[in-house]
Design a protein around this motif. Structure first.
Motif, PDB file in Angstrom:
ATOM      1  N   THR B  63       0.857  -1.180   0.000  1.00 26.10           N
ATOM      2  CA  THR B  63       0.000   0.000   0.000  1.00 26.10           C
ATOM      3  C   THR B  63       0.893   1.228   0.000  1.00 26.10           C
ATOM      4  N   VAL B  64       0.575   2.171  -0.871  1.00 27.32           N
ATOM      5  CA  VAL B  64       1.311   3.437  -0.872  1.00 27.32           C
ATOM      6  C   VAL B  64       0.344   4.529  -0.405  1.00 27.32           C
ATOM      7  N   PHE B  65       0.843   5.360   0.492  1.00 20.61           N
ATOM      8  CA  PHE B  65       0.092   6.488   1.014  1.00 20.61           C
ATOM      9  C   PHE B  65       0.778   7.782   0.577  1.00 20.61           C
ATOM     10  N   LEU B  66      -0.036   8.760   0.192  1.00 15.73           N
ATOM     11  CA  LEU B  66       0.502  10.047  -0.235  1.00 15.73           C
ATOM     12  C   LEU B  66      -0.103  11.158   0.611  1.00 15.73           C
ATOM     13  N   ASN B  67       0.747  11.979   1.182  1.00 16.49           N
ATOM     14  CA  ASN B  67       0.328  13.164   1.941  1.00 16.49           C
ATOM     15  C   ASN B  67       0.890  14.379   1.207  1.00 16.49           C
ATOM     16  N   LYS B  68       0.037  14.969   0.374  1.00 18.53           N
ATOM     17  CA  LYS B  68       0.521  16.054  -0.486  1.00 18.53           C
ATOM     18  C   LYS B  68       0.907  17.294   0.308  1.00 18.53           C
ATOM     19  N   SER B  69       0.189  17.579   1.354  1.00 15.37           N
ATOM     20  CA  SER B  69       0.499  18.791   2.121  1.00 15.37           C
ATOM     21  C   SER B  69       1.861  18.682   2.783  1.00 15.37           C
ATOM     22  N   ALA B  70       2.221  17.458   3.185  1.00 12.22           N
ATOM     23  CA  ALA B  70       3.526  17.243   3.809  1.00 12.22           C
ATOM     24  C   ALA B  70       4.594  16.880   2.794  1.00 12.22           C
ATOM     25  N   LYS B  71       4.201  16.701   1.534  1.00 17.72           N
ATOM     26  CA  LYS B  71       5.110  16.244   0.488  1.00 17.72           C
ATOM     27  C   LYS B  71       5.821  14.969   0.944  1.00 17.72           C
ATOM     28  N   HIS B  72       5.007  14.006   1.319  1.00 14.87           N
ATOM     29  CA  HIS B  72       5.532  12.770   1.900  1.00 14.87           C
ATOM     30  C   HIS B  72       4.734  11.589   1.374  1.00 14.87           C
ATOM     31  N   LEU B  73       5.440  10.508   1.042  1.00 17.22           N
ATOM     32  CA  LEU B  73       4.765   9.268   0.716  1.00 17.22           C
ATOM     33  C   LEU B  73       5.433   8.118   1.444  1.00 17.22           C
ATOM     34  N   SER B  74       4.651   7.070   1.632  1.00 22.74           N
ATOM     35  CA  SER B  74       5.186   5.910   2.321  1.00 22.74           C
ATOM     36  C   SER B  74       4.676   4.642   1.657  1.00 22.74           C
ATOM     37  N   LEU B  75       5.479   3.614   1.758  1.00 17.17           N
ATOM     38  CA  LEU B  75       5.135   2.282   1.252  1.00 17.17           C
ATOM     39  C   LEU B  75       5.018   1.351   2.449  1.00 17.17           C
ATOM     40  N   HIS B  76       3.844   0.711   2.580  1.00 20.51           N
ATOM     41  CA  HIS B  76       3.612  -0.246   3.639  1.00 20.51           C
ATOM     42  C   HIS B  76       3.588  -1.645   3.045  1.00 20.51           C
ATOM     43  N   ILE B  77       4.316  -2.539   3.649  1.00 22.41           N
ATOM     44  CA  ILE B  77       4.323  -3.937   3.230  1.00 22.41           C
ATOM     45  C   ILE B  77       3.859  -4.762   4.426  1.00 22.41           C
ATOM     46  N   VAL B  78       2.731  -5.463   4.231  1.00 22.72           N
ATOM     47  CA  VAL B  78       2.235  -6.252   5.354  1.00 22.72           C
ATOM     48  C   VAL B  78       1.512  -7.495   4.845  1.00 22.72           C
ATOM     49  N   PRO B  79       1.831  -8.690   5.366  1.00 22.63           N
ATOM     50  CA  PRO B  79       2.948  -8.939   6.257  1.00 22.63           C
ATOM     51  C   PRO B  79       4.266  -9.010   5.492  1.00 22.63           C
ATOM     52  N   SER B  80       5.352  -8.647   6.147  1.00 21.38           N
ATOM     53  CA  SER B  80       6.668  -8.696   5.502  1.00 21.38           C
ATOM     54  C   SER B  80       7.141 -10.138   5.381  1.00 21.38           C
TER      55      SER B  80
END
Lengths: 113, 112
Positions: B63-80
């Motif tokens: 899952t990728v999450f994007l926070n445009k106001s913070a100019k930040h994205l993250s990739l979640h891998i579950v379960p690893s």
């Protein structure tokens, strides 16, 4: 389906020798083509890209050059290699039409001695 | 000028737990973001992407999450899983740009 080939897989060359790395793409036409270098412990540095035959854009001034003699062929060259040219060279392609994804080849490990 | 930054060079996670990889960007023109996975001596493989019109995109365990106001994205891998051990690169681009700007990568190690 599309495939991308790079050769050679590994190369050891002396300083001052010439270089030619080749990349070909199958299963698509008029792709965008890219050359990247990954130096040890570093990210991916874009060297050249091409949106059509004979059209080359250079991103980093250096002693390397690129050519696109055919639609699906991309060549990276140097007349005289430097020690700093050592690295992992990657070719990539993208459909080039309203899509951002790039698809990478297996890479060439170049060691300049 | 590093427009795409991955500030964690490495991350170790226990098998079965969640892995969270982070990426920050500075160019407000970027409107499309991608994650790539790279094994040693191989080319990167495309994992997942997200457009700036969305704030989340899922594909299986990723899952990728994007926070445009913070100019930040993250990739979640579950379960690893052990096969997730690799270097992960985030990349960004914007409309009309044929190029991707890559981060410097995060080496993920999954501990069995």
């Amino acid at each position: 389906s599309q495939t991308i080939h790079q050769w050679p897989a590994t190369l050891v060359q002396p300083v001052g020798s010439p270089l030619s790395l080749e990349c070909t793409v199958e299963g698509t036409s008029n792709p965008n083509l890219y050359w990247y270098r990954q130096a040890a412990g570093r990210g991916l540095q874009l060297l050249f890209y091409s949106v059509g035959i004979g059209q080359i854009s250079s991103e980093v001034p250096q002693n390397l050059s690129a050519s696109r003699p055919q639609d699906r062929q991309f060549i990276l060259s140097s007349k005289k290699l430097l020690l700093s040219d050592s690295g992992f060279y990657l070719c990539a392609w993208s459909p080039g039409t309203a899509t951002y994804e790039q698809y990478f080849g297996p890479g060439t490990r170049l060691t300049v001695t | 000028d590093q427009q795409v930054k991955q500030n964690s060079p490495s991350l170790s996670v226990q098998e079965g737990r969640i892995s969270i990889l982070n990426c920050d960007y500075t160019n407000s023109m970027f409107d499309y973001f991608l994650w790539y996975k790279k094994y040693p001596a191989e080319g990167p493989t495309f994992l997942i992407s997200i457009s700036s019109i969305k704030d989340k995109n899922e594909d299986g365990r990723f899952t990728v999450f994007l926070n445009k106001s913070a100019k930040h994205l993250s990739l979640h891998i579950v379960p690893s899983q052990p096969g997730d051990s690799a270097v992960y690169f985030c990349a960004a681009s914007h409309f009309g740009n044929e190029k991707l700007t890559f981060g410097t990568g995060t080496r993920l190690t999954i501990i069995p």
